[in-house]
Scaffold this active site. Structure first.
Site, PDB file in Angstrom:
ATOM      1  N   THR A 354       3.573 -11.299   1.908  1.00 60.62           N
ATOM      2  CA  THR A 354       4.436 -12.400   2.339  1.00 60.62           C
ATOM      3  C   THR A 354       4.200 -13.696   1.561  1.00 60.62           C
ATOM      4  O   THR A 354       5.160 -14.326   1.121  1.00 60.62           O
ATOM      5  CB  THR A 354       4.277 -12.624   3.854  1.00 60.62           C
ATOM      6  OG1 THR A 354       4.989 -11.578   4.532  1.00 60.62           O
ATOM      7  CG2 THR A 354       4.839 -13.957   4.289  1.00 60.62           C
ATOM      8  N   SER A 369      -3.016 -13.934  -0.159  1.00 59.22           N
ATOM      9  CA  SER A 369      -2.768 -13.583   1.231  1.00 59.22           C
ATOM     10  C   SER A 369      -3.881 -14.021   2.169  1.00 59.22           C
ATOM     11  O   SER A 369      -3.624 -14.506   3.273  1.00 59.22           O
ATOM     12  CB  SER A 369      -2.588 -12.068   1.362  1.00 59.22           C
ATOM     13  OG  SER A 369      -1.578 -11.601   0.507  1.00 59.22           O
ATOM     14  N   GLY A 398      -3.727 -16.390   5.407  1.00 58.92           N
ATOM     15  CA  GLY A 398      -4.390 -15.948   6.635  1.00 58.92           C
ATOM     16  C   GLY A 398      -5.886 -16.148   6.489  1.00 58.92           C
ATOM     17  O   GLY A 398      -6.453 -15.923   5.415  1.00 58.92           O
ATOM     18  N   ASN A 582     -11.301 -10.617   7.327  1.00 56.65           N
ATOM     19  CA  ASN A 582     -10.254 -11.651   7.309  1.00 56.65           C
ATOM     20  C   ASN A 582      -9.467 -11.631   8.613  1.00 56.65           C
ATOM     21  O   ASN A 582      -9.896 -11.052   9.616  1.00 56.65           O
ATOM     22  CB  ASN A 582      -9.325 -11.405   6.122  1.00 56.65           C
ATOM     23  CG  ASN A 582      -8.555 -10.106   6.260  1.00 56.65           C
ATOM     24  OD1 ASN A 582      -9.133  -9.077   6.624  1.00 56.65           O
ATOM     25  ND2 ASN A 582      -7.261 -10.134   5.999  1.00 56.65           N
ATOM     26  N   LEU A 583      -8.300 -12.216   8.592  1.00 54.19           N
ATOM     27  CA  LEU A 583      -7.457 -12.294   9.772  1.00 54.19           C
ATOM     28  C   LEU A 583      -7.084 -10.925  10.317  1.00 54.19           C
ATOM     29  O   LEU A 583      -6.965 -10.736  11.523  1.00 54.19           O
ATOM     30  CB  LEU A 583      -6.180 -13.076   9.432  1.00 54.19           C
ATOM     31  CG  LEU A 583      -5.106 -13.137  10.510  1.00 54.19           C
ATOM     32  CD1 LEU A 583      -5.605 -13.933  11.696  1.00 54.19           C
ATOM     33  CD2 LEU A 583      -3.835 -13.725   9.964  1.00 54.19           C
ATOM     34  N   CYS A 584      -6.872  -9.954   9.436  1.00 51.66           N
ATOM     35  CA  CYS A 584      -6.376  -8.641   9.870  1.00 51.66           C
ATOM     36  C   CYS A 584      -7.377  -7.520   9.624  1.00 51.66           C
ATOM     37  O   CYS A 584      -7.017  -6.349   9.655  1.00 51.66           O
ATOM     38  CB  CYS A 584      -5.054  -8.338   9.179  1.00 51.66           C
ATOM     39  SG  CYS A 584      -3.786  -9.582   9.454  1.00 51.66           S
ATOM     40  N   GLU A 586      -8.964  -6.192   7.064  1.00 51.92           N
ATOM     41  CA  GLU A 586      -8.965  -5.245   5.954  1.00 51.92           C
ATOM     42  C   GLU A 586      -9.672  -5.761   4.712  1.00 51.92           C
ATOM     43  O   GLU A 586      -9.891  -4.992   3.770  1.00 51.92           O
ATOM     44  CB  GLU A 586      -7.529  -4.820   5.590  1.00 51.92           C
ATOM     45  CG  GLU A 586      -6.763  -5.784   4.696  1.00 51.92           C
ATOM     46  CD  GLU A 586      -6.099  -6.919   5.446  1.00 51.92           C
ATOM     47  OE1 GLU A 586      -5.239  -7.599   4.871  1.00 51.92           O
ATOM     48  OE2 GLU A 586      -6.456  -7.117   6.627  1.00 51.92           O
ATOM     49  N   PRO A 768      -1.781  -4.725   7.555  1.00 47.67           N
ATOM     50  CA  PRO A 768      -0.857  -4.243   8.607  1.00 47.67           C
ATOM     51  C   PRO A 768       0.594  -4.115   8.153  1.00 47.67           C
ATOM     52  O   PRO A 768       1.338  -3.314   8.707  1.00 47.67           O
ATOM     53  CB  PRO A 768      -0.979  -5.313   9.698  1.00 47.67           C
ATOM     54  CG  PRO A 768      -2.250  -6.013   9.432  1.00 47.67           C
ATOM     55  CD  PRO A 768      -2.440  -5.965   7.949  1.00 47.67           C
ATOM     56  N   ALA A 770       3.263  -5.708   8.772  1.00 43.39           N
ATOM     57  CA  ALA A 770       4.261  -5.768   9.843  1.00 43.39           C
ATOM     58  C   ALA A 770       5.593  -6.319   9.369  1.00 43.39           C
ATOM     59  O   ALA A 770       6.644  -5.891   9.838  1.00 43.39           O
ATOM     60  CB  ALA A 770       3.718  -6.624  10.997  1.00 43.39           C
ATOM     61  N   THR A 771       5.586  -7.260   8.429  1.00 42.38           N
ATOM     62  CA  THR A 771       6.822  -7.885   7.981  1.00 42.38           C
ATOM     63  C   THR A 771       7.412  -7.193   6.764  1.00 42.38           C
ATOM     64  O   THR A 771       8.610  -6.898   6.741  1.00 42.38           O
ATOM     65  CB  THR A 771       6.578  -9.369   7.654  1.00 42.38           C
ATOM     66  OG1 THR A 771       5.915  -9.993   8.750  1.00 42.38           O
ATOM     67  CG2 THR A 771       7.902 -10.075   7.406  1.00 42.38           C
ATOM     68  N   ILE A 772       6.607  -6.925   5.756  1.00 43.12           N
ATOM     69  CA  ILE A 772       7.183  -6.347   4.547  1.00 43.12           C
ATOM     70  C   ILE A 772       7.659  -4.914   4.790  1.00 43.12           C
ATOM     71  O   ILE A 772       8.560  -4.436   4.099  1.00 43.12           O
ATOM     72  CB  ILE A 772       6.216  -6.420   3.347  1.00 43.12           C
ATOM     73  CG1 ILE A 772       4.938  -5.630   3.595  1.00 43.12           C
ATOM     74  CG2 ILE A 772       5.912  -7.857   3.003  1.00 43.12           C
ATOM     75  CD1 ILE A 772       4.044  -5.535   2.368  1.00 43.12           C
TER      76      ILE A 772
END
Length: 957
Positions: A354, A369, A398, A582-584, A586, A768, A770-772
């Site tokens: 993103t 990212s 993130g 990190n935030l997610c 990974e 994740p 989720a958007t792409i």
């Protein structure tokens, strides 16, 4: 059987008489009848209609039952109440809005036989009406006028309306332009506003998605017509419209004007004007505008396409080329590489993350990212970290913060001779900062705080996301995660004790892992027993573990991540320590006072690289070669907001190549997610991705030079990710339950890396997406399908999601019909309870909560052995309890996973069941250009993605 509520000449319903429990004074509502006329809403007609519905199904015995009459009265009251609420401010709605409400309350009340009959009857009548009007000539359409913005009226252009609808359905054999036109005209009226006219065909096609997924593409194509008019008018400074067919010739001219206007509005980097725009414009492929699902195009419109004052002027192929140009700025043959990059992302074979999509080719190209920081134990360091969070989040990054070094509650402060308030008050400040810096309104700022399990404040850390207690010690918007050493998990298995410390008294524990950590930790425990430490507390390890799992279930946080596998398998052990993810969850990169870790992400769309015969390795190799070059370019082009991030990124050059569309690939291969075959596919597909990603980085090293900190890394010693499993196994005394087999010949690649090196310290991480994945129209990341039919909510609104693979297979067996749609709604998007669905279909399309989570862990373990970083792994449990959670997370640790992400559990109560009509999204693309969002036809929802799935966790996709 006659059970439908139909429009009659004298009222908005087909019945007369009867009463409903209505408010004493109802708002003045109006109903649009099917012939286009408008009549007052009469709420007294509904009770008899419902009674007739029950009579039609259950016979006269229903009329004699007091219970049935009471049910009917209650259902009628619900319908009138819902319609009345919708009608606030004098709203006008259609006759079928009433029918939608009838269907809804019957389903919600579990009057399944009546609801099914009602659905079938409505569909039959709809088909009759469509057949009767299919070939109506434009001259026979009602005389309608359209109101312009200035209030003037002009005749409706029936011919163009028909043209764009038929063009939208072209090539989609399962769709009908006549059905879309019929539904469109049903909602038109004389004097309709221009923006409502633009909205009408999009909404019309959208209502048909639940019965035929291809209408999602139709909706997207109709939305494209509105976007073309908006963009063409802006770049040419005069009103312009074009059909999709006309864009084949117009795209190159538009592209040149788009770049010029983008630079003039200071939204594009002036360097883009130095490209050969003629060459790039003719390289665009307008036909790819027709490949979007509605959710994907809507998402791009809302958050990705360039806009000025709410007017979007960036069409999809220009968007993809802008990103490609932004990534090719420093290439020798910039045009050739831009076209190569464009071809890759516009084909959906690979998609950038993103931030890259947001910012590539713009004056401030912050393309990375994820950012990882470690917070120092002093006020200057703490507030510098919070400031850094704000600067990094401003351009869509993130954040993962390691807070372990901050001293705990009650610790001594030498400067003031006072006591510390611990880490929690500072976390509150970090939480509020993330909300304040919302990335320009594109999405909320997002941060995850990590704390090691031995920190004295760990129990307060557990409570941060609770909705009760002192709100000054709560962080409702911040993600939290445990950073768990192996020693703690071993103590849990042994049912032994665990000691909590304040980090100012045990400072070296922060940088230790494996056996070194265990030995030093034991020394500190001995010091605590001798009362040589000011702050220490002993707890039972199992009790703390149980509380960790309890809070994870109750609040979704803190997540479970494992310190030792992240460090023992890190290629960069020689340069520092991984202090957090990190935030997610990974990314696993080193952090220090001088270095803020940065990762640059993108994901391979595995669905595009699989056929019924298996993995297309040739196509996969080409995709990865190009994608790795794009990701490596990010590092040099990137706009860095703080020097520590720039220093770290240029020194180590990490990237994170991930994957999405795994569930789609399994559907194509006819492999159930819960199977040994799926676990084996996770292994072999990730091995291929790993091989090509590592090889591509070696190719880049040979061309551009190895990364500066290569010497001394695991890479330089010939230790690849698969080989590093031995390091983890050795640290655990050989106790590692993981398959170590391989299918490819890795020896030549090991030798080549020793010779030419690596361009990137890290090359793989599964985010994740989720958007792409929405943009590409595939399942996100490595996730099993959530539901086969549901409504997905994100910042763009609510969207109907139907599993196209399931629909295809049910059609092939003659099982796809309105009854199947009704059953899918009734059973929350699951085919497992539908008797007429064959067992092999039930197994193949089992949903996330129907799959035992051990299959997810097993597949993740097979992937993890090939990945030098980690993977965002959500775990699903339909009926969680303490024993299941304990077994699941111990299994994750035993199988060598580095991290886990959300725990998703299912509510004990049933979701509402309804028709999807009117519920699947706010047409923000239209409201963004000065149009109002279309109100929903009713308030109900079909199965939704769980509440955890929200836009706040999208930062690294």
């Amino acid at each position: 059987m006659s059970i439908a509520i139909e429009a009659r000449s004298s009222s908005a319903a087909s019945v007369s008489g009867g009463s409903a429990k209505t408010p004493a004074t109802a708002p003045a509502l109006q109903v649009i009848r099917r012939n286009g006329s408008v009549t007052p809403f009469d709420p007294t007609k509904i009770t008899i209609a419902l009674t007739k519905a029950f009579l039609a199904v259950e016979g006269n015995r229903a009329a004699a039952s007091r219970r049935v009459h009471e049910i009917v009265e209650d259902l009628a009251a619900q319908i009138v109440s819902a319609l009345t609420r919708q009608g606030d401010h004098g709203r006008t709605f259609h006759i079928e809005d009433i029918q939608d409400q009838v269907e809804l309350v019957l389903m919600r009340g579990e009057h399944h036989k009546v609801a099914r009959a009602y659905v079938l009857y409505r569909e039959a009548r709809a088909q009759e009406r469509a057949a009767a009007t299919a070939e109506v000539e434009h001259s026979e359409q009602p005389a309608l006028n359209v109101k312009a913005r200035d209030g003037s009226l002009r005749p409706l252009d029936h011919q163009r309306l028909s043209l764009i609808v038929r063009e939208a359905c072209e090539g989609l054999s399962e769709t009908s332009a006549e059905d879309v036109l019929a539904e469109t005209y049903r909602n038109l009226y004389d004097g309709i506003a221009a923006h409502e006219l633009t909205l009408a065909p999009i909404l019309a096609a959208r209502t048909l998605i639940e019965t035929e997924p291809a209408y999602s593409e139709v909706s997207a194509r109709l939305l494209m017509d509105q976007l073309r008019e908006e963009a063409l008018s802006f770049v040419s400074s005069r009103p312009e419209r074009a059909s999709q067919a006309e864009m084949a010739e117009r795209y190159p001219e538009y592209f040149r004007s788009y770049v010029a206007r983008g630079i003039a509005t200071e939204l594009l980097d002036p360097e883009l004007a130095r490209f050969d725009l003629e060459r790039l414009g003719h390289a665009l492929k307008p036909e790819r505008d027709m490949r979007f699902q509605f959710l994907g195009l809507q998402t791009l419109y809302d958050r990705y396409f360039l806009q000025t004052r709410g007017v979007r002027f960036e069409l999809p192929q220009a968007f993809f080329m802008r990103v490609a140009m932004g990534l090719a700025l420093r290439e020798i043959d910039r045009e050739a590489k831009a076209i190569e990059f464009y071809d890759l992302i516009s084909s959906f074979d690979f998609m950038c993350s993103t931030p890259t999509l947001f910012n590539a080719g713009t004056p401030r190209a912050q393309l990375s990212s994820c950012f990882l920081t470690t917070v120092a134990d002093d006020l200057d360091g703490i507030f510098k970290s919070i400031k850094d969070n704000a600067l990094l989040a401003k351009y869509s990054g993130g954040l993962g913060n390691d807070w372990t070094r901050v001293r705990g509650l009650g610790a001594h402060i030498k400067g003031t001779n006072g006591e510390s308030q611990g880490v929690v008050p500072f976390l509150k400040v970090a939480n509020d900062t993330a909300i304040a810096v919302n990335q320009g309104g594109k999405r909320k700022g997002a941060v995850c705080a990590y704390l090691e399990t031995w920190h004295i404040d760990i129990e307060e850390f557990l409570d941060l996301r609770k909705n009760t207690g002192d709100d000054r010690r709560r962080t409702h918007d911040m993600n939290t995660a445990h950073w768990i050493p192996d020693l703690f998990m071993q103590r849990v298995a042994e049912d032994s004790h665990w000691t909590l410390f304040s980090p100012d008294e045990v400072p070296d524990l922060h940088d230790l892992y494996g056996r070194a950590f265990a030995e030093r930790y034991a020394e500190y425990e001995a010091k605590a027993e001798r009362m040589e430490l000011r702050i220490a507390r002993r707890v039972r390890a199992v009790d703390l573990w149980r509380r960790m799992l309890t809070m994870l279930f109750e609040t979704g946080h803190p997540w479970i991540t494992f310190k030792d596998p992240c460090n023992l398998r890190s290629p960069q052990q020689h340069t520092g320590v991984v202090h957090s993810s990190n935030l997610c969850t990974e990314i696993t990169l080193n952090t220090s006072n001088d270095e803020v870790a940065v990762c640059n992400l993108g994901s391979v769309n595995l669905a595009n690289h699989v056929t019924a015969d298996g993995l297309d390795r040739v196509r996969l190799a080409h995709t990865i070669d190009t994608a790795m070059r794009m990701l490596d370019n990010v590092i040099d082009i990137n706009f860095y907001t703080i020097p520590e991030a720039r220093r770290s990124n240029l020194r180590h050059r990490p990237v994170g190549l991930g994957v999405m569309g795994v569930q789609d690939a399994l559907h194509t291969l006819k492999i159930p997610y819960a199977s040994d075959e799926a676990v084996a596919f996770a292994d072999t597909s990730m091995e291929a991705i790993s091989y090509h990603a590592i090889s591509a980085s070696a190719d880049l090293a040979e061309e551009r030079g190895r990364y500066p900190s290569f010497d001394g890394s695991l890479w330089s010693r010939g230790i690849l990710p698969i080989d590093s499993l031995a390091l983890l196994s050795d640290a655990r005394g050989g106790d590692l339950r993981i398959d170590t087999s391989a299918t490819l010949d890795w020896a030549p690649l090991r030798e080549r890396i020793r010779t030419v090196g690596m361009r990137n310290s890290n090359v793989m991480a599964i985010a994740p997406t989720a958007t792409i994945s929405n943009i590409c129209g595939v399942a996100q990341s490595i996730e099993p399908v959530f539901r086969n039919l549901y409504v997905k909510s994100n910042m763009s609104g609510d969207f109907t999601v139907v599993n196209t693979h399931l629909v295809r297979d049910l059609k092939a067996r003659g099982l796809w019909d309105e009854v199947m749609v009704s059953d899918l709604k009734y059973f929350d998007g699951s085919v497992g309870a539908i008797d007429r669905v064959p067992e092999d279909i039930k197994a193949l399309y089992a949903t996330a909560f129907e799959i035992d989570s051990h299959w997810l862990v097993d597949a993740a373990s097979r992937r993890q052995k090939w990945i030098d970083q980690a993977q965002s792994l959500n775990l699903y449990i339909s009926a969680p309890n303490g024993r299941k959670l304990d077994a699941l997370y111990r299994l994750a640790w035993e199988r060598g996973l580095k991290t886990t992400y959300y725990l998703r559990s299912q509510s004990a109560t049933h979701v509402e069941k309804s028709t999807l009509k009117g519920t699947d999204g706010k047409l923000n693309a239209v409201s963004g250009s000065g149009m109002v969002s279309a109100p929903d036809a009713h308030e109900a929802h079909v199965p939704r993605a769980c509440s955890i799935e929200d836009p706040t966790c999208e930062a690294c996709q």
